[in-house]
Write an enzyme that holds these catalytic residues in place. Structure first.
Site, short mmCIF file in Angstrom:
data_model
loop_
_atom_site.label_atom_id
_atom_site.label_comp_id
_atom_site.label_asym_id
_atom_site.label_seq_id
_atom_site.Cartn_x
_atom_site.Cartn_y
_atom_site.Cartn_z
N SER A 166 0.84 -1.20 0.00
CA SER A 166 0.00 0.00 0.00
C SER A 166 0.88 1.24 0.00
CB SER A 166 -0.90 0.01 1.24
OG SER A 166 -0.14 0.26 2.41
N ASP A 167 0.33 2.35 -0.49
CA ASP A 167 0.99 3.61 -0.24
C ASP A 167 0.76 3.95 1.23
OD1 ASP A 167 2.40 5.96 -0.55
OD2 ASP A 167 1.39 6.51 -2.40
N TYR A 168 1.43 4.95 1.71
CA TYR A 168 1.49 5.28 3.13
C TYR A 168 0.08 5.38 3.74
CZ TYR A 168 3.63 7.59 7.22
OH TYR A 168 4.07 7.93 8.48
N THR A 169 -0.31 4.36 4.49
CA THR A 169 -1.60 4.24 5.18
C THR A 169 -2.80 4.21 4.23
OG1 THR A 169 -2.02 6.61 5.59
CG2 THR A 169 -0.66 5.43 7.22
N SER A 170 -2.59 3.91 2.95
CA SER A 170 -3.73 3.98 2.03
C SER A 170 -4.79 2.92 2.32
CB SER A 170 -3.26 3.85 0.57
OG SER A 170 -2.70 2.60 0.30
#
Length: 758
Positions: free
Chosen positions: A302-306
């Protein structure tokens, strides 16, 4: 025109397949290094608890070795060192990102392989977007070189530095096709064109990963952001992407597929939704297309906390629901949120997520670690000596200088004002001329700021004692200060020529830096007008991470160069071009609009039923205030020569279904200086079952032309070059007439035509 370097691509595909298919015992070598016996991946999975499996799917920022800029919305140092070490020992972390330093990495790896339940090594990752300590031009600038070999070499050099400080994995390249310059993350990509973006995607993956993923200098590539992040509405970061599936597949997916064909074994899901489904929870994207259609064997992070942001999207009810939807969609690794650790065990126990789904995600992660050689040698790329010898070498700095000058685009040169004489009296004016902090550019996480070469330093070094250099800041980036304009005017009046460095600060481009107005800030425009009013000739050097809408004195200056953010050797690179030691090479990978209100603006737009022609003003597809022509079109870039193109010629009027046609044109340098020309091939499908772009880049060649020299440049055209994404969601070509241009840009050239026959 096939994608870059198929031999290297096939080699890397072979290496990756061998690493992933052969799930053998993980080795005597590692058992000797760690003192633990090692099972096969399948045996490991069978022995792991659900909590330990969740740990292999959880990636966190590194608070113990963080040395760079804070680039995410929460502090990189939120967790304590003791907590991180305890989580490693318990098997709750698969890896750490954005920390560098070999000694600390070895300490943590020792805990992982000797104290965690199954001795599974950590993977260390980082945002190495355009270099580490040596920063290269931002990716958008480097795309302006139209030089894929250069991109391969800078990625390879970045991988050497990154692995020297203990990294195994980079969250790059960004391969999003971006057609709205308001979006701040244009700076990270290769521009508005799918063909060019695919070429650079392949080059950068090959450069990062090298000839073998197990090599100490190999850096696992992570093409991002999957998918269509460059299509966010209004160019606003994190916004929705509402596009037809034909556009998704025609424009936005090909660079990803090219990167995976080149051997990339990871990808990052995007923040945006596509057609209402957030990418991190999008089964159609992450499973049906990525794994089903393409056969991708790597991992999705995932992207940062996506994955956590699925809640804010309104797609998930809470953290547990977000976890279930993300992993069931095909997102293997959760970055930073900790949701997988927190919720996966209970979700498996209550049947919301199957153990088979978790096992497959863990299998992908472990296979990637195996492909990187971490099971054979957990301490690969963790050698103390390399940290001293492989950073900022003379060769790497020379490459940074070369990359910088090859990325510069000469937009305008009225009266042959450039190149300048080194013995002239020059006023160097602008807010960034000696601001070292601005020189690494956006998304440079670990730069060596102190050694960056500023414009002032580069000009001083080039001119030596021959000329006179007077410097004045004139203004801040976005505001004036007392006496600044007066100081700049005095410097201009005392000079023969003014070099005015204006545009964006590094902080105005990159993530979370979308702009409503892509013009130069008002304070700098005021400075430009004051300097122009002195009557001295002005050379404008633009600093920017996107195409700009130029107005006033910034637009009317007789000479303009797009100098982007060029990294560590900026001053030397710019001086090399300004003083004529090297010929300009750069070509625009993005169209410069006439006004901000034209965005999104791109050259290969589809034909409309009421196209604007030169004299048309009303009842045509255009705005009241401006025509549809670009201020500077895609592919544009001048040289210090005088370049002319002959008519496009074809060696046959008809292209057989499985045949080829040669397309050629003469290119001449009628000037008195040597030139480097980037010759471009464009096509247009006159009649198709779906409306087609007015032009589409299909190939390019680099040539060097001595004064008075003429060369014939030839391309080979095949049916595959004429394919488009049909309504049936497959690439196909249709018989009919095609216009073809060999040209210096997307608006030049004298066309020919060819008929594709079945």
């Amino acid at each position: 025109m096939t994608l870059l370097n198929p031999t290297r691509r096939l080699l890397l595909q072979g290496v990756s397949a061998a690493a992933l298919v052969a799930v053998a015992a993980l080795g005597v070598a590692r058992a000797k290094a760690t003192g633990k016996a090692v099972d096969s991946i399948e045996d490991l999975i069978s022995k792991m608890s659900i909590e330990e499996k969740a740990g292999q799917l959880s990636l966190f920022s590194d608070p113990t070795r963080f040395q760079g800029a804070i680039i995410n919305p929460t502090s990189e140092q939120a967790a304590t060192k003791d907590r991180v070490y305890a989580d490693i020992a318990a098997g709750r972390i698969t890896g750490l990102f954005n920390g560098i330093g070999v000694a600390g990495a070895r300490e943590m790896q020792k805990i992982a392989v000797e104290q965690s339940p199954h001795g599974i090594p950590l993977v260390f990752a980082g945002d190495v977007i355009h270099g580490l300590k040596t920063t290269f031009p931002i990716p958008l600038a480097e795309a302006a070189s139209f030089d894929t070999d250069l991109a391969f070499r800078t990625a390879r050099a970045a991988a050497v530095e990154a692995t020297a400080v203990g990294l195994h994995w980079t969250f790059a390249p960004m391969v999003d096709v971006a057609r709205d310059q308001r979006w701040g993350r244009n700076a990270e990509g290769a521009g508005e064109d799918t063909f060019l973006g695919s070429q650079f995607a392949v080059a950068r993956v090959n450069g990062f990963q090298g000839s073998s993923l197990k090599d100490d200098t190999s850096l696992l590539a992570c093409p991002k952001h999957f998918a269509a992040y460059g299509a966010v509405q209004g160019g606003m970061d994190y916004n929705t992407a509402d596009i037809p599936e034909t556009t998704l597949r025609q424009t936005h997916l090909p660079p990803f597929q090219a990167a995976f064909d080149a051997g990339a074994l990871s990808t990052m899901s995007a923040f945006n939704d596509v057609a209402g489904v957030p990418s991190t929870g999008n089964h159609y994207l992450l499973t049906d297309i990525l794994r089903g259609e393409w056969g991708f064997k790597g991992l999705v992070v995932s992207d940062y906390t996506s994955e956590e942001e699925l809640v804010a999207h309104g797609f998930a009810a809470d953290g547990a629901d977000a976890t279930a939807k993300a992993i069931n969609a095909g997102c293997d690794v959760a970055m930073q949120s900790g949701l997988y650790n927190a919720y996966l065990p209970d979700l498996v126990r209550n049947g919301t997520v199957s153990m088979a789904t978790v096992d497959e995600a863990v299998r992908r992660v472990l296979r990637v670690k195996q492909a990187l050689g971490l099971f054979d040698n957990p301490y690969r790329s963790l050698e103390l000596d390399r940290e001293k010898t492989d950073i900022r070498t003379a060769e790497t700095l020379a490459l940074a200088r070369e990359a910088g000058r090859k990325s510069i685009v000469l937009l305008k040169n009225e009266g042959g004002l450039l190149p300048l004489s080194k013995s002239a009296r020059i006023a160097l004016i602008g807010p960034c001329i000696d601001d070292k902090y601005d020189y690494p550019g956006p998304w440079a996480v670990f730069p060596d700021i102190a050694t960056c070469v500023t414009m002032a330093e580069g000009f001083q070094a080039a001119m030596g004692a021959d000329g006179t250099l007077t410097m004045a800041k004139g203004s801040h980036y976005e505001s004036l200060y007392d006496g600044g304009i007066d100081e700049a005017v005095r410097a201009a009046e005392a000079s023969d020529v003014v070099v005015l460095v204006i545009g964006e600060s590094a902080g105005m481009s990159g993530e979370a830096q979308s702009r409503v107005d892509i013009s130069i800030p008002e304070a700098q425009l005021t400075l430009a007008e004051a300097v122009a009013a002195t009557g001295k000739p002005v050379v404008v050097l633009l600093r920017h991470g996107r195409a700009l809408a130029l107005t006033g004195a910034a637009n009317t200056a007789p000479a303009i160069l797009a100098t982007w953010f060029l990294g560590s050797e900026t001053g030397h690179s710019v001086a090399d071009i300004v003083f004529g030691d090297y010929a300009p090479q750069g070509r625009l990978p993005v169209s410069f609009p006439q006004a901000s209100g034209q965005e999104p603006y791109y050259y290969n737009h589809r034909a409309t039923g009421r196209p604007q022609r030169t004299a048309d003003r009303e009842y045509k597809a255009r705005y009241r205030e401006v025509t549809n022509e670009a201020l500077y079109p895609f592919g544009h870039g001048l040289t210090y020569g005088d370049i002319s193109y002959g008519a496009t010629m074809v060696d046959a009027a008809k292209l057989k279904w499985n045949g080829t046609v040669g397309v050629s044109a003469t290119v001449s340098n009628k000037g008195r200086r040597a030139a480097h020309e980037v010759v471009q091939l464009y096509i247009h499908d006159r009649v198709a079952s779906l409306t087609q772009p007015v032009r589409a880049l299909t190939g390019f060649r680099h040539i060097d032309l001595a004064p008075g020299e003429t060369q014939t440049v030839t391309f080979t055209l095949r049916r595959s070059d004429l394919e488009f994404m049909t309504a049936k969601l497959r690439f196909a070509a249709e018989p009919g007439l095609f216009d073809i241009w060999i040209a210096p840009s997307a608006v030049g050239g004298i066309p020919a035509s060819v008929e594709l026959i079945a």
